[in-house]
Design a protein around this motif. Structure first.
Motif, PDB file in Angstrom:
ATOM      1  N   GLN A 259       0.825  -1.210   0.000  1.00  8.10           N
ATOM      2  CA  GLN A 259       0.000   0.000   0.000  1.00  8.10           C
ATOM      3  C   GLN A 259       0.863   1.266   0.000  1.00  8.10           C
ATOM      4  O   GLN A 259       0.565   2.246  -0.667  1.00  8.10           O
ATOM      5  N   LYS A 260       1.940   1.216   0.741  1.00  8.07           N
ATOM      6  CA  LYS A 260       2.750   2.428   0.914  1.00  8.07           C
ATOM      7  C   LYS A 260       3.898   2.544  -0.085  1.00  8.07           C
ATOM      8  O   LYS A 260       4.482   3.619  -0.241  1.00  8.07           O
ATOM      9  N   LEU A 261       4.234   1.419  -0.731  1.00  7.22           N
ATOM     10  CA  LEU A 261       5.461   1.397  -1.525  1.00  7.22           C
ATOM     11  C   LEU A 261       5.500   2.413  -2.688  1.00  7.22           C
ATOM     12  O   LEU A 261       6.479   3.151  -2.819  1.00  7.22           O
ATOM     13  N   PRO A 262       4.452   2.485  -3.531  1.00  8.51           N
ATOM     14  CA  PRO A 262       4.540   3.406  -4.674  1.00  8.51           C
ATOM     15  C   PRO A 262       4.784   4.847  -4.238  1.00  8.51           C
ATOM     16  O   PRO A 262       5.640   5.531  -4.796  1.00  8.51           O
ATOM     17  N   GLU A 263       4.074   5.256  -3.230  1.00  4.53           N
ATOM     18  CA  GLU A 263       4.224   6.639  -2.770  1.00  4.53           C
ATOM     19  C   GLU A 263       5.644   6.871  -2.257  1.00  4.53           C
ATOM     20  O   GLU A 263       6.265   7.897  -2.536  1.00  4.53           O
ATOM     21  N   GLU A 264       6.116   5.889  -1.519  1.00  2.25           N
ATOM     22  CA  GLU A 264       7.460   5.998  -0.956  1.00  2.25           C
ATOM     23  C   GLU A 264       8.496   6.115  -2.079  1.00  2.25           C
ATOM     24  O   GLU A 264       9.435   6.901  -1.999  1.00  2.25           O
ATOM     25  N   LEU A 265       8.288   5.321  -3.147  1.00  2.52           N
ATOM     26  CA  LEU A 265       9.231   5.369  -4.262  1.00  2.52           C
ATOM     27  C   LEU A 265       9.108   6.691  -5.021  1.00  2.52           C
ATOM     28  O   LEU A 265      10.097   7.248  -5.493  1.00  2.52           O
ATOM     29  N   LEU A 266       7.875   7.185  -5.107  1.00  2.00           N
ATOM     30  CA  LEU A 266       7.655   8.437  -5.831  1.00  2.00           C
ATOM     31  C   LEU A 266       8.140   9.650  -5.053  1.00  2.00           C
ATOM     32  O   LEU A 266       8.289  10.736  -5.612  1.00  2.00           O
ATOM     33  N   ASN A 267       8.398   9.469  -3.757  1.00  2.00           N
ATOM     34  CA  ASN A 267       8.932  10.560  -2.949  1.00  2.00           C
ATOM     35  C   ASN A 267      10.276  11.042  -3.487  1.00  2.00           C
ATOM     36  O   ASN A 267      10.679  12.167  -3.267  1.00  2.00           O
ATOM     37  N   HIS A 268      10.985  10.109  -4.129  1.00  2.00           N
ATOM     38  CA  HIS A 268      12.262  10.481  -4.723  1.00  2.00           C
ATOM     39  C   HIS A 268      11.961  10.974  -6.124  1.00  2.00           C
ATOM     40  O   HIS A 268      11.456  10.241  -6.952  1.00  2.00           O
ATOM     41  N   GLN A 269      12.290  12.234  -6.385  1.00  4.03           N
ATOM     42  CA  GLN A 269      11.820  12.847  -7.635  1.00  4.03           C
ATOM     43  C   GLN A 269      12.400  12.202  -8.882  1.00  4.03           C
ATOM     44  O   GLN A 269      11.863  12.372  -9.974  1.00  4.03           O
ATOM     45  N   ASP A 270      13.516  11.495  -8.744  1.00  4.40           N
ATOM     46  CA  ASP A 270      14.111  10.878  -9.925  1.00  4.40           C
ATOM     47  C   ASP A 270      13.492   9.533 -10.283  1.00  4.40           C
ATOM     48  O   ASP A 270      13.824   8.944 -11.299  1.00  4.40           O
ATOM     49  N   ASN A 271      12.623   9.019  -9.417  1.00  2.00           N
ATOM     50  CA  ASN A 271      12.041   7.696  -9.689  1.00  2.00           C
ATOM     51  C   ASN A 271      10.767   7.812 -10.502  1.00  2.00           C
ATOM     52  O   ASN A 271      10.019   8.786 -10.375  1.00  2.00           O
ATOM     53  N   SER A 272      10.515   6.802 -11.305  1.00  2.00           N
ATOM     54  CA  SER A 272       9.210   6.716 -11.959  1.00  2.00           C
ATOM     55  C   SER A 272       8.875   5.253 -12.215  1.00  2.00           C
ATOM     56  O   SER A 272       9.703   4.373 -11.998  1.00  2.00           O
TER      57      SER A 272
END
Lengths: 398, 397
Positions: A259-272
């Motif tokens: 549930q939390k993983l995508p948001e956590e990954l998107l917190n880093h602006q270079d990730n997509s």
């Protein structure tokens, strides 16, 4: 810049029922309908439905979130038959437009190793099924259990695919990293390699209390992905979909993690997030990779010995594929379908004797007491099937 | 340590077990005085004491090819000792019935316990429990009752001998710890003898792998072996009924029944009635060397026991490279996963498995090779290490 590429494998075999050598000549069914329904409903309840619900929410909330699936034809059939709401929930996911469907053999088989013609037929069957249910034309192929050789890559290139998936296993990469797109030796399609460390952290180690990283938080996991920035372009996270809720039970916190993983990954602006086809479009292959001997994503060996490791498995597979000519000659849809259901790789996997008795993963997933019982049941069924073939009337010459 | 038989004067699993266990225990540094009701040649590693022989340093060897075994029922014993042949042969070596014999053995135990210094008393099966209890009374040392078999296994729960049952119960309850040879037996002992779980430890039996060789599975003729006493407990009748079903599908299959026992005439009759008399060979009782040979010749060993506390023969078969089918009602099924397992009453399933092993050499090969490795790992050293730890556990400090 790291592009995260999720691919989930969804598969359920048609398990065989008890079939004694004394059942030969009887009208007894080969497949254990009640058990297959029960397993499917259980996995649907524990895994598919709750996971699909979470992912649907995430896809809607984050339009930049992307995922991909490969769902075997025999799993799709069983959804239609035993749990239509599961199929519907996959269709809802698909409707977001952020989901890519991959190609595989309809029967989740090892056909490529035995018959190219049979392989091609099953790939086509699966492609047609995906088109019918999801209105997508798959562009990327993944073979059963991620079994891969350079030869396979050339073959699927011939079938029109733009890319293929495989295990990012160190021996084939040497010093190279799985976090780039490669090209199968001599081919001009793209090869996406699983980052097995990061994938297996979720799929296998997540609930292992003896693991030094346990308990795994989203923050920690995201920091590992972020650290690839600068020395990789993509992270391929490939895993069985049943990881969520079935292999890792709800109590382990796996759903909260997801549930939390995508948001956590998107917190880093270079990730997509990208789907496999998007990865292929965006990233050019950096080098060639050659794989001579079949590579898979299974066990610590990453070879095909889980399915074709002992003489029982070889005999069973050999005798099964030996029937191809006779089965095709009869032009009976039903016999062809039965023969193909027997090709599902799980039947061979249940006969695996590696580490049997150590309470390992093979034992956990097998409906049999032992690999020997798996072999006996399979051979009894196969012998009866052979008998049926020879009794069946010849198809009229067209 | 109190025992009832010891190789070479032994006829079954109990003697073999005592031999294997004591040999490994002495390697761990334990000093064992082994007490037997009958004299027996001393093995190099062990001092054997028998109450009926006065000299300890030079043990008089009395040749006893006795049919008196721990497996006899009390009734069979009575029949045996009152027969004139036995009287002539053994004189007064045995009491007038088995129970008198057991009591007589116990009556010597006190003296032996006072004569021989020891820290633990270890008694094997009901025949020695009274002796163990007497020894404990004399020396005050902790008693371990080692259960290799119970009256429930021997009789299948029908017509239990209440005297034997009482001794078993008494022994287990008097003991400080009870060792069972399997989880199967542990559960039986809890259920039928009311022994509390906390007092029970499982020590699986082992086998002596150095005696055996295996160079790959290759059998020409299709031979299915039964080997064991021909009594209800061992299930030879189930074997025959499965043999008939196998014959329906595989006319080449042959069956060997090795062993002797009260059921032999009945079984021969049964084979005739089932119409398979020409396919079944009765060999009678086989001595050790012949036993190993029988295992090596067979395509498959079947142990269809109705109730089998352990089942060392299954290990012996695997050590000789022959695959096994064992009943789920056995202890060995707990330690060997590379075996086919059936419920003893499920004749059709047993026949299904036999047919497949005979039909598919690949199945037999895999069972034989993997089972062989697993049996080799099931050693007496492992069992002895556990016993050694239990000796420390029962010490009063």
């Amino acid at each position: 810049m790291v592009d995260v590429c999720f691919y989930f494998q969804v598969h359920q075999p048609y398990r065989l029922g008890q079939y004694s050598v004394f059942d030969t000549d009887s009208q007894k069914h080969y497949f254990h309908t009640a058990k297959n329904r029960e397993v499917l409903k259980r996995v649907a309840r524990k895994s598919y439905l709750p996971t699909n619900k979470i992912l649907l929410g995430l896809l809607k909330k984050h339009p930049e979130f992307k995922i991909s699936y490969s769902i075997s034809g025999v799993a799709l059939e069983q959804f239609e038959e035993y749990a239509p709401q599961v199929l519907q929930s996959f269709q809802e996911l698909n409707d977001t437009g952020q989901v890519e469907m991959l190609s595989e053999t309809y029967y989740h088989s090892l056909a490529f190793l035995y018959s190219k013609k049979e392989f091609d037929d099953q790939v086509k069957l699966h492609r047609d099924k995906i088109r019918k249910l999801f209105k997508q034309r798959p562009r990327v192929f993944r073979n059963t259990e991620l079994i891969y050789t350079t030869e396979l890559a050339h073959h699927v290139q011939g079938l029109g695919y733009k890319g293929i998936l495989a295990e990012g296993w160190d021996p084939i990469l040497g010093w190279r990293s799985p976090n780039f797109v490669y090209r199968p030796a001599g081919a001009n399609i793209s090869l996406l390699l699983k980052n097995y460390r990061l994938s297996d952290d979720i799929a296998f180690r997540f609930s292992n209390q003896g693991w030094k990283e346990w308990p795994l938080s989203c923050e920690k996991y995201a920091s590992w992905v972020n650290s690839i920035n600068g020395n990789g372009e993509i992270v391929n996270l490939f895993m069985d979909y049943e990881t969520f809720g079935e292999h890792q039970w709800a109590q382990t916190g796996i759903f909260n993690f997801l549930q939390k993983l995508p948001e956590e990954l998107l917190n880093h602006q270079d990730n997509s997030f990208l789907t496999p086809s998007e990865v292929i479009k965006k990233h050019k292959p950096v080098d060639e990779v050659h794989v001579d001997q079949p590579l898979s994503w299974a066990d610590t060996d990453r070879d095909i010995s889980a399915w074709l490791g002992n003489s029982m498995q070889h005999k069973a597979a050999h005798l099964l594929f030996e029937l191809e000519h006779d089965v095709r000659k009869l032009k009976s849809k039903k016999l062809l379908d039965t023969w193909r259901k027997l090709q599902t790789s799980d039947h061979l996997y249940y006969m695996c004797t590696k580490w049997f008795g150590d309470g390992d993963v093979h034992t956990y997933f097998s409906p049999y007491d032992s690999p020997y019982d798996a072999f006996i049941t399979f051979m009894n069924v196969l012998n009866d099937f052979k008998r049926r073939l020879h009794l069946a009337p010849m198809a009229p010459i067209q | 340590m109190f025992g009832w038989e010891f190789p070479p004067s032994s006829s079954g699993g109990l003697g073999t077990a005592c031999y294997g266990l004591t040999r490994s225990l002495t390697r761990l540094g334990d000093d064992i005085t082994f007490v037997l009701p009958r004299p027996c040649p001393n093995p190099s590693f062990l001092q054997i004491v028998s109450p009926y022989v006065k000299t300890k340093s030079r043990v008089k060897v009395v040749k006893v090819d006795s049919p008196i075994t721990p497996y006899m029922t009390a009734e069979e014993y009575n029949e045996f000792v009152t027969s004139s042949g036995a009287k002539k042969k053994y004189g007064n070596l045995y009491g007038k019935d088995l129970f008198a014999e057991v009591r007589r053995f116990a009556s010597y135990a006190r003296e032996i316990a006072l004569d021989h210094e020891h820290d633990v008393i270890h008694a094997h099966d009901w025949l020695t429990y009274l002796a163990g209890i007497e020894a404990k009374k004399a020396s005050g040392k902790p008693l371990i009752a080692h259960v290799h078999a119970t009256e429930f296994d021997r009789t299948g729960g029908n017509s239990l001998n209440s005297f034997v049952y009482e001794i078993e119960r008494k022994g287990m309850h008097a003991a400080d710890l009870v060792i069972t040879v399997s989880k199967y037996t542990k559960e039986l002992v809890m259920k039928h003898y009311g022994v509390p779980e906390h007092k029970i430890r499982i020590v699986h039996n082992g086998a002596l792998p150095h005696q055996y060789h295996f160079h790959g599975y290759e059998r020409r003729a299709k031979t299915v072996l039964f080997l064991g006493r021909l009594t209800l407990q061992k299930g030879p009748d189930y074997f025959l009924r499965a043999a008939q079903r196998v014959s329906e599908l595989d006319p080449e299959a042959r069956f060997v029944i090795a062993g002797s026992g009260d059921m032999e005439p009945r079984l021969q009759d049964q084979a005739k009635k089932l119409g398979i008399a020409d396919k079944v060979e009765f060999t009678g009782f086989l001595r050790d060397k012949k036993t190993q040979e029988a295992f090596r010749i067979a395509s498959l060993y079947v142990m269809p026991s109705v109730s089998e506390p352990f089942g060392i023969t299954a290990l012996e078969s695997l050590l000789n490279g022959t695959p096994v089918i064992v009943s789920r009602q056995s202890g060995v099924a707990e330690v060997i996963s590379h075996a086919l397992k059936v419920d003893f009453w499920d004749i059709t399933e047993l026949a299904n498995k036999i047919v497949n092993v005979l039909q598919h050499p690949e199945l037999a090969e895999n069972l034989a090779e993997n089972g062989h490795l697993q049996a080799r790992a099931q050693t007496w050293n492992g069992a002895a290490e556990k016993c050694h730890e239990l000796y420390a556990e029962v010490q009063p400090w």
